[in-house]
Write a protein that holds these residues in place. Structure first.
Motif, short mmCIF file in Angstrom:
data_model
loop_
_atom_site.label_atom_id
_atom_site.label_comp_id
_atom_site.label_asym_id
_atom_site.label_seq_id
_atom_site.Cartn_x
_atom_site.Cartn_y
_atom_site.Cartn_z
N ARG A 1 43.11 171.94 81.70
CA ARG A 1 43.20 171.12 82.92
C ARG A 1 42.44 169.80 82.73
NH1 ARG A 1 47.01 173.63 84.79
NH2 ARG A 1 47.57 171.46 84.99
N GLU B 1 42.49 165.80 84.66
CA GLU B 1 42.14 166.21 86.03
C GLU B 1 40.63 166.20 86.22
OE1 GLU B 1 44.03 170.00 86.62
OE2 GLU B 1 46.02 169.17 86.29
N ARG B 2 40.21 165.82 87.40
CA ARG B 2 38.79 165.89 87.76
C ARG B 2 38.46 167.34 88.09
NH1 ARG B 2 36.65 161.01 88.18
NH2 ARG B 2 37.93 159.21 88.66
N HIS B 3 37.17 167.63 88.15
CA HIS B 3 36.74 169.01 88.38
C HIS B 3 37.34 169.61 89.65
CE1 HIS B 3 32.95 168.90 85.59
NE2 HIS B 3 34.07 168.67 84.95
N ALA B 4 37.28 168.87 90.74
CA ALA B 4 37.78 169.41 92.02
C ALA B 4 39.27 169.72 91.93
CB ALA B 4 37.50 168.42 93.15
N GLU B 5 40.03 168.82 91.33
CA GLU B 5 41.48 169.01 91.20
C GLU B 5 41.79 170.19 90.27
OE1 GLU B 5 45.44 166.46 89.79
OE2 GLU B 5 43.43 165.64 89.44
N ALA B 6 41.08 170.26 89.14
CA ALA B 6 41.31 171.35 88.19
C ALA B 6 40.97 172.70 88.83
CB ALA B 6 40.48 171.14 86.93
N ALA C 1 41.00 173.48 92.00
CA ALA C 1 42.01 173.81 93.02
C ALA C 1 43.27 174.36 92.36
CB ALA C 1 42.34 172.57 93.85
N LYS C 2 43.72 173.75 91.27
CA LYS C 2 44.92 174.23 90.58
C LYS C 2 44.73 175.61 89.98
CE LYS C 2 47.28 169.90 89.72
NZ LYS C 2 47.81 168.96 88.74
N GLN D 1 42.73 177.76 91.28
CA GLN D 1 42.39 178.60 92.43
C GLN D 1 41.03 179.27 92.25
OE1 GLN D 1 45.89 181.13 92.81
NE2 GLN D 1 46.93 179.57 94.02
N GLU E 1 34.69 175.06 92.28
CA GLU E 1 34.28 174.05 91.31
C GLU E 1 33.14 174.57 90.44
OE1 GLU E 1 33.23 169.30 91.32
OE2 GLU E 1 34.16 170.17 93.10
#
Length: 200
Positions: free
Chosen positions: A150, A155-160, A162-163, A165, A168
């Motif tokens: 990721r 991707e940033r940590h928050a986005e990764a 979330a993907k 699931q 953080e």
């Protein structure tokens, strides 16, 4: 990591003019590298790109085992040995081991004398330890690989997180464990190593 630090201390004690190691070289990139030779010599060596012409590097890819620099019978048209002597690296020894897709090269230097047979034996033990303790993992856990993948995609940590699931903090824990497994200081370095070793 404690064993690695102990090996580095042992090399420092053995080699008064410094050492160099490139461990588990694959695709011309070592998993771990360190050099403690005199700074002026390192700058000259890198500026002149001597790695492509160094008789010790040639020896290390055509032989396995140990050698004293004085025993290397490979042409040195750029007088790399002579230039090393001018920087205080008058005597040295090198070791090469591992398969061609995970080769380790290690060199030590002395300013006053050849390394004794006893010192060469100690050097061999240290080199074997360095090679063994830094062997790249055959695989990462699925969680580590997914986290690195990721991040490798930008991707940033928050986005990764979330993907994937997960929280953080869970993502950060997975990235940290991947860094430890790959002996990387940063996540970016862990991503590069995982890609080099085709783990992601």
């Amino acid at each position: 990591m404690q064993i690695l630090e102990a090996c580095k201390r042992d090399l420092t004690a053995l080699a008064p003019k410094g050492y160099f190691f490139a461990l588990h070289i694959r695709n011309a990139s070592p998993l771990l590298q360190e050099k403690t030779f005199h700074g002026a010599w390192i700058r000259t060596y890198e500026r002149e790109v001597y790695i492509l012409r160094d008789p010790i590097v040639a020896w290390g890819y055509s032989h396995s085992g140990l050698t004293r620099w004085s025993a290397v019978d490979i042409p040195d048209p750029f007088d790399i040995f002579g230039q090393a002597r001018a920087h205080g690296l008058a005597f040295g020894a090198s070791a090469a081991l591992g398969s061609m897709n995970s080769r380790s090269l290690v060199s030590i230097a002395h300013d006053r004398r050849e390394f004794s047979d006893l010192e060469m034996g100690r050097f061999a033990t240290i080199v074997r330890q360095l090679h063994d303790i830094t062997s790249p993992p055959e695989a990462l856990t699925l969680a580590q690989a997914n986290a690195l993948r990721r991040i490798s995609e930008g991707e940033r940590h928050a986005e990764a997180a979330a993907k994937l699931q997960i929280s953080e903090s869970a993502l950060k824990a997975r990235l940290k464990s991947a860094r430890v497994a790959l002996m990387a200081r940063t996540t970016a370095e862990a991503v590069r190593r995982a890609q080099t070793y085709r783990l992601i």
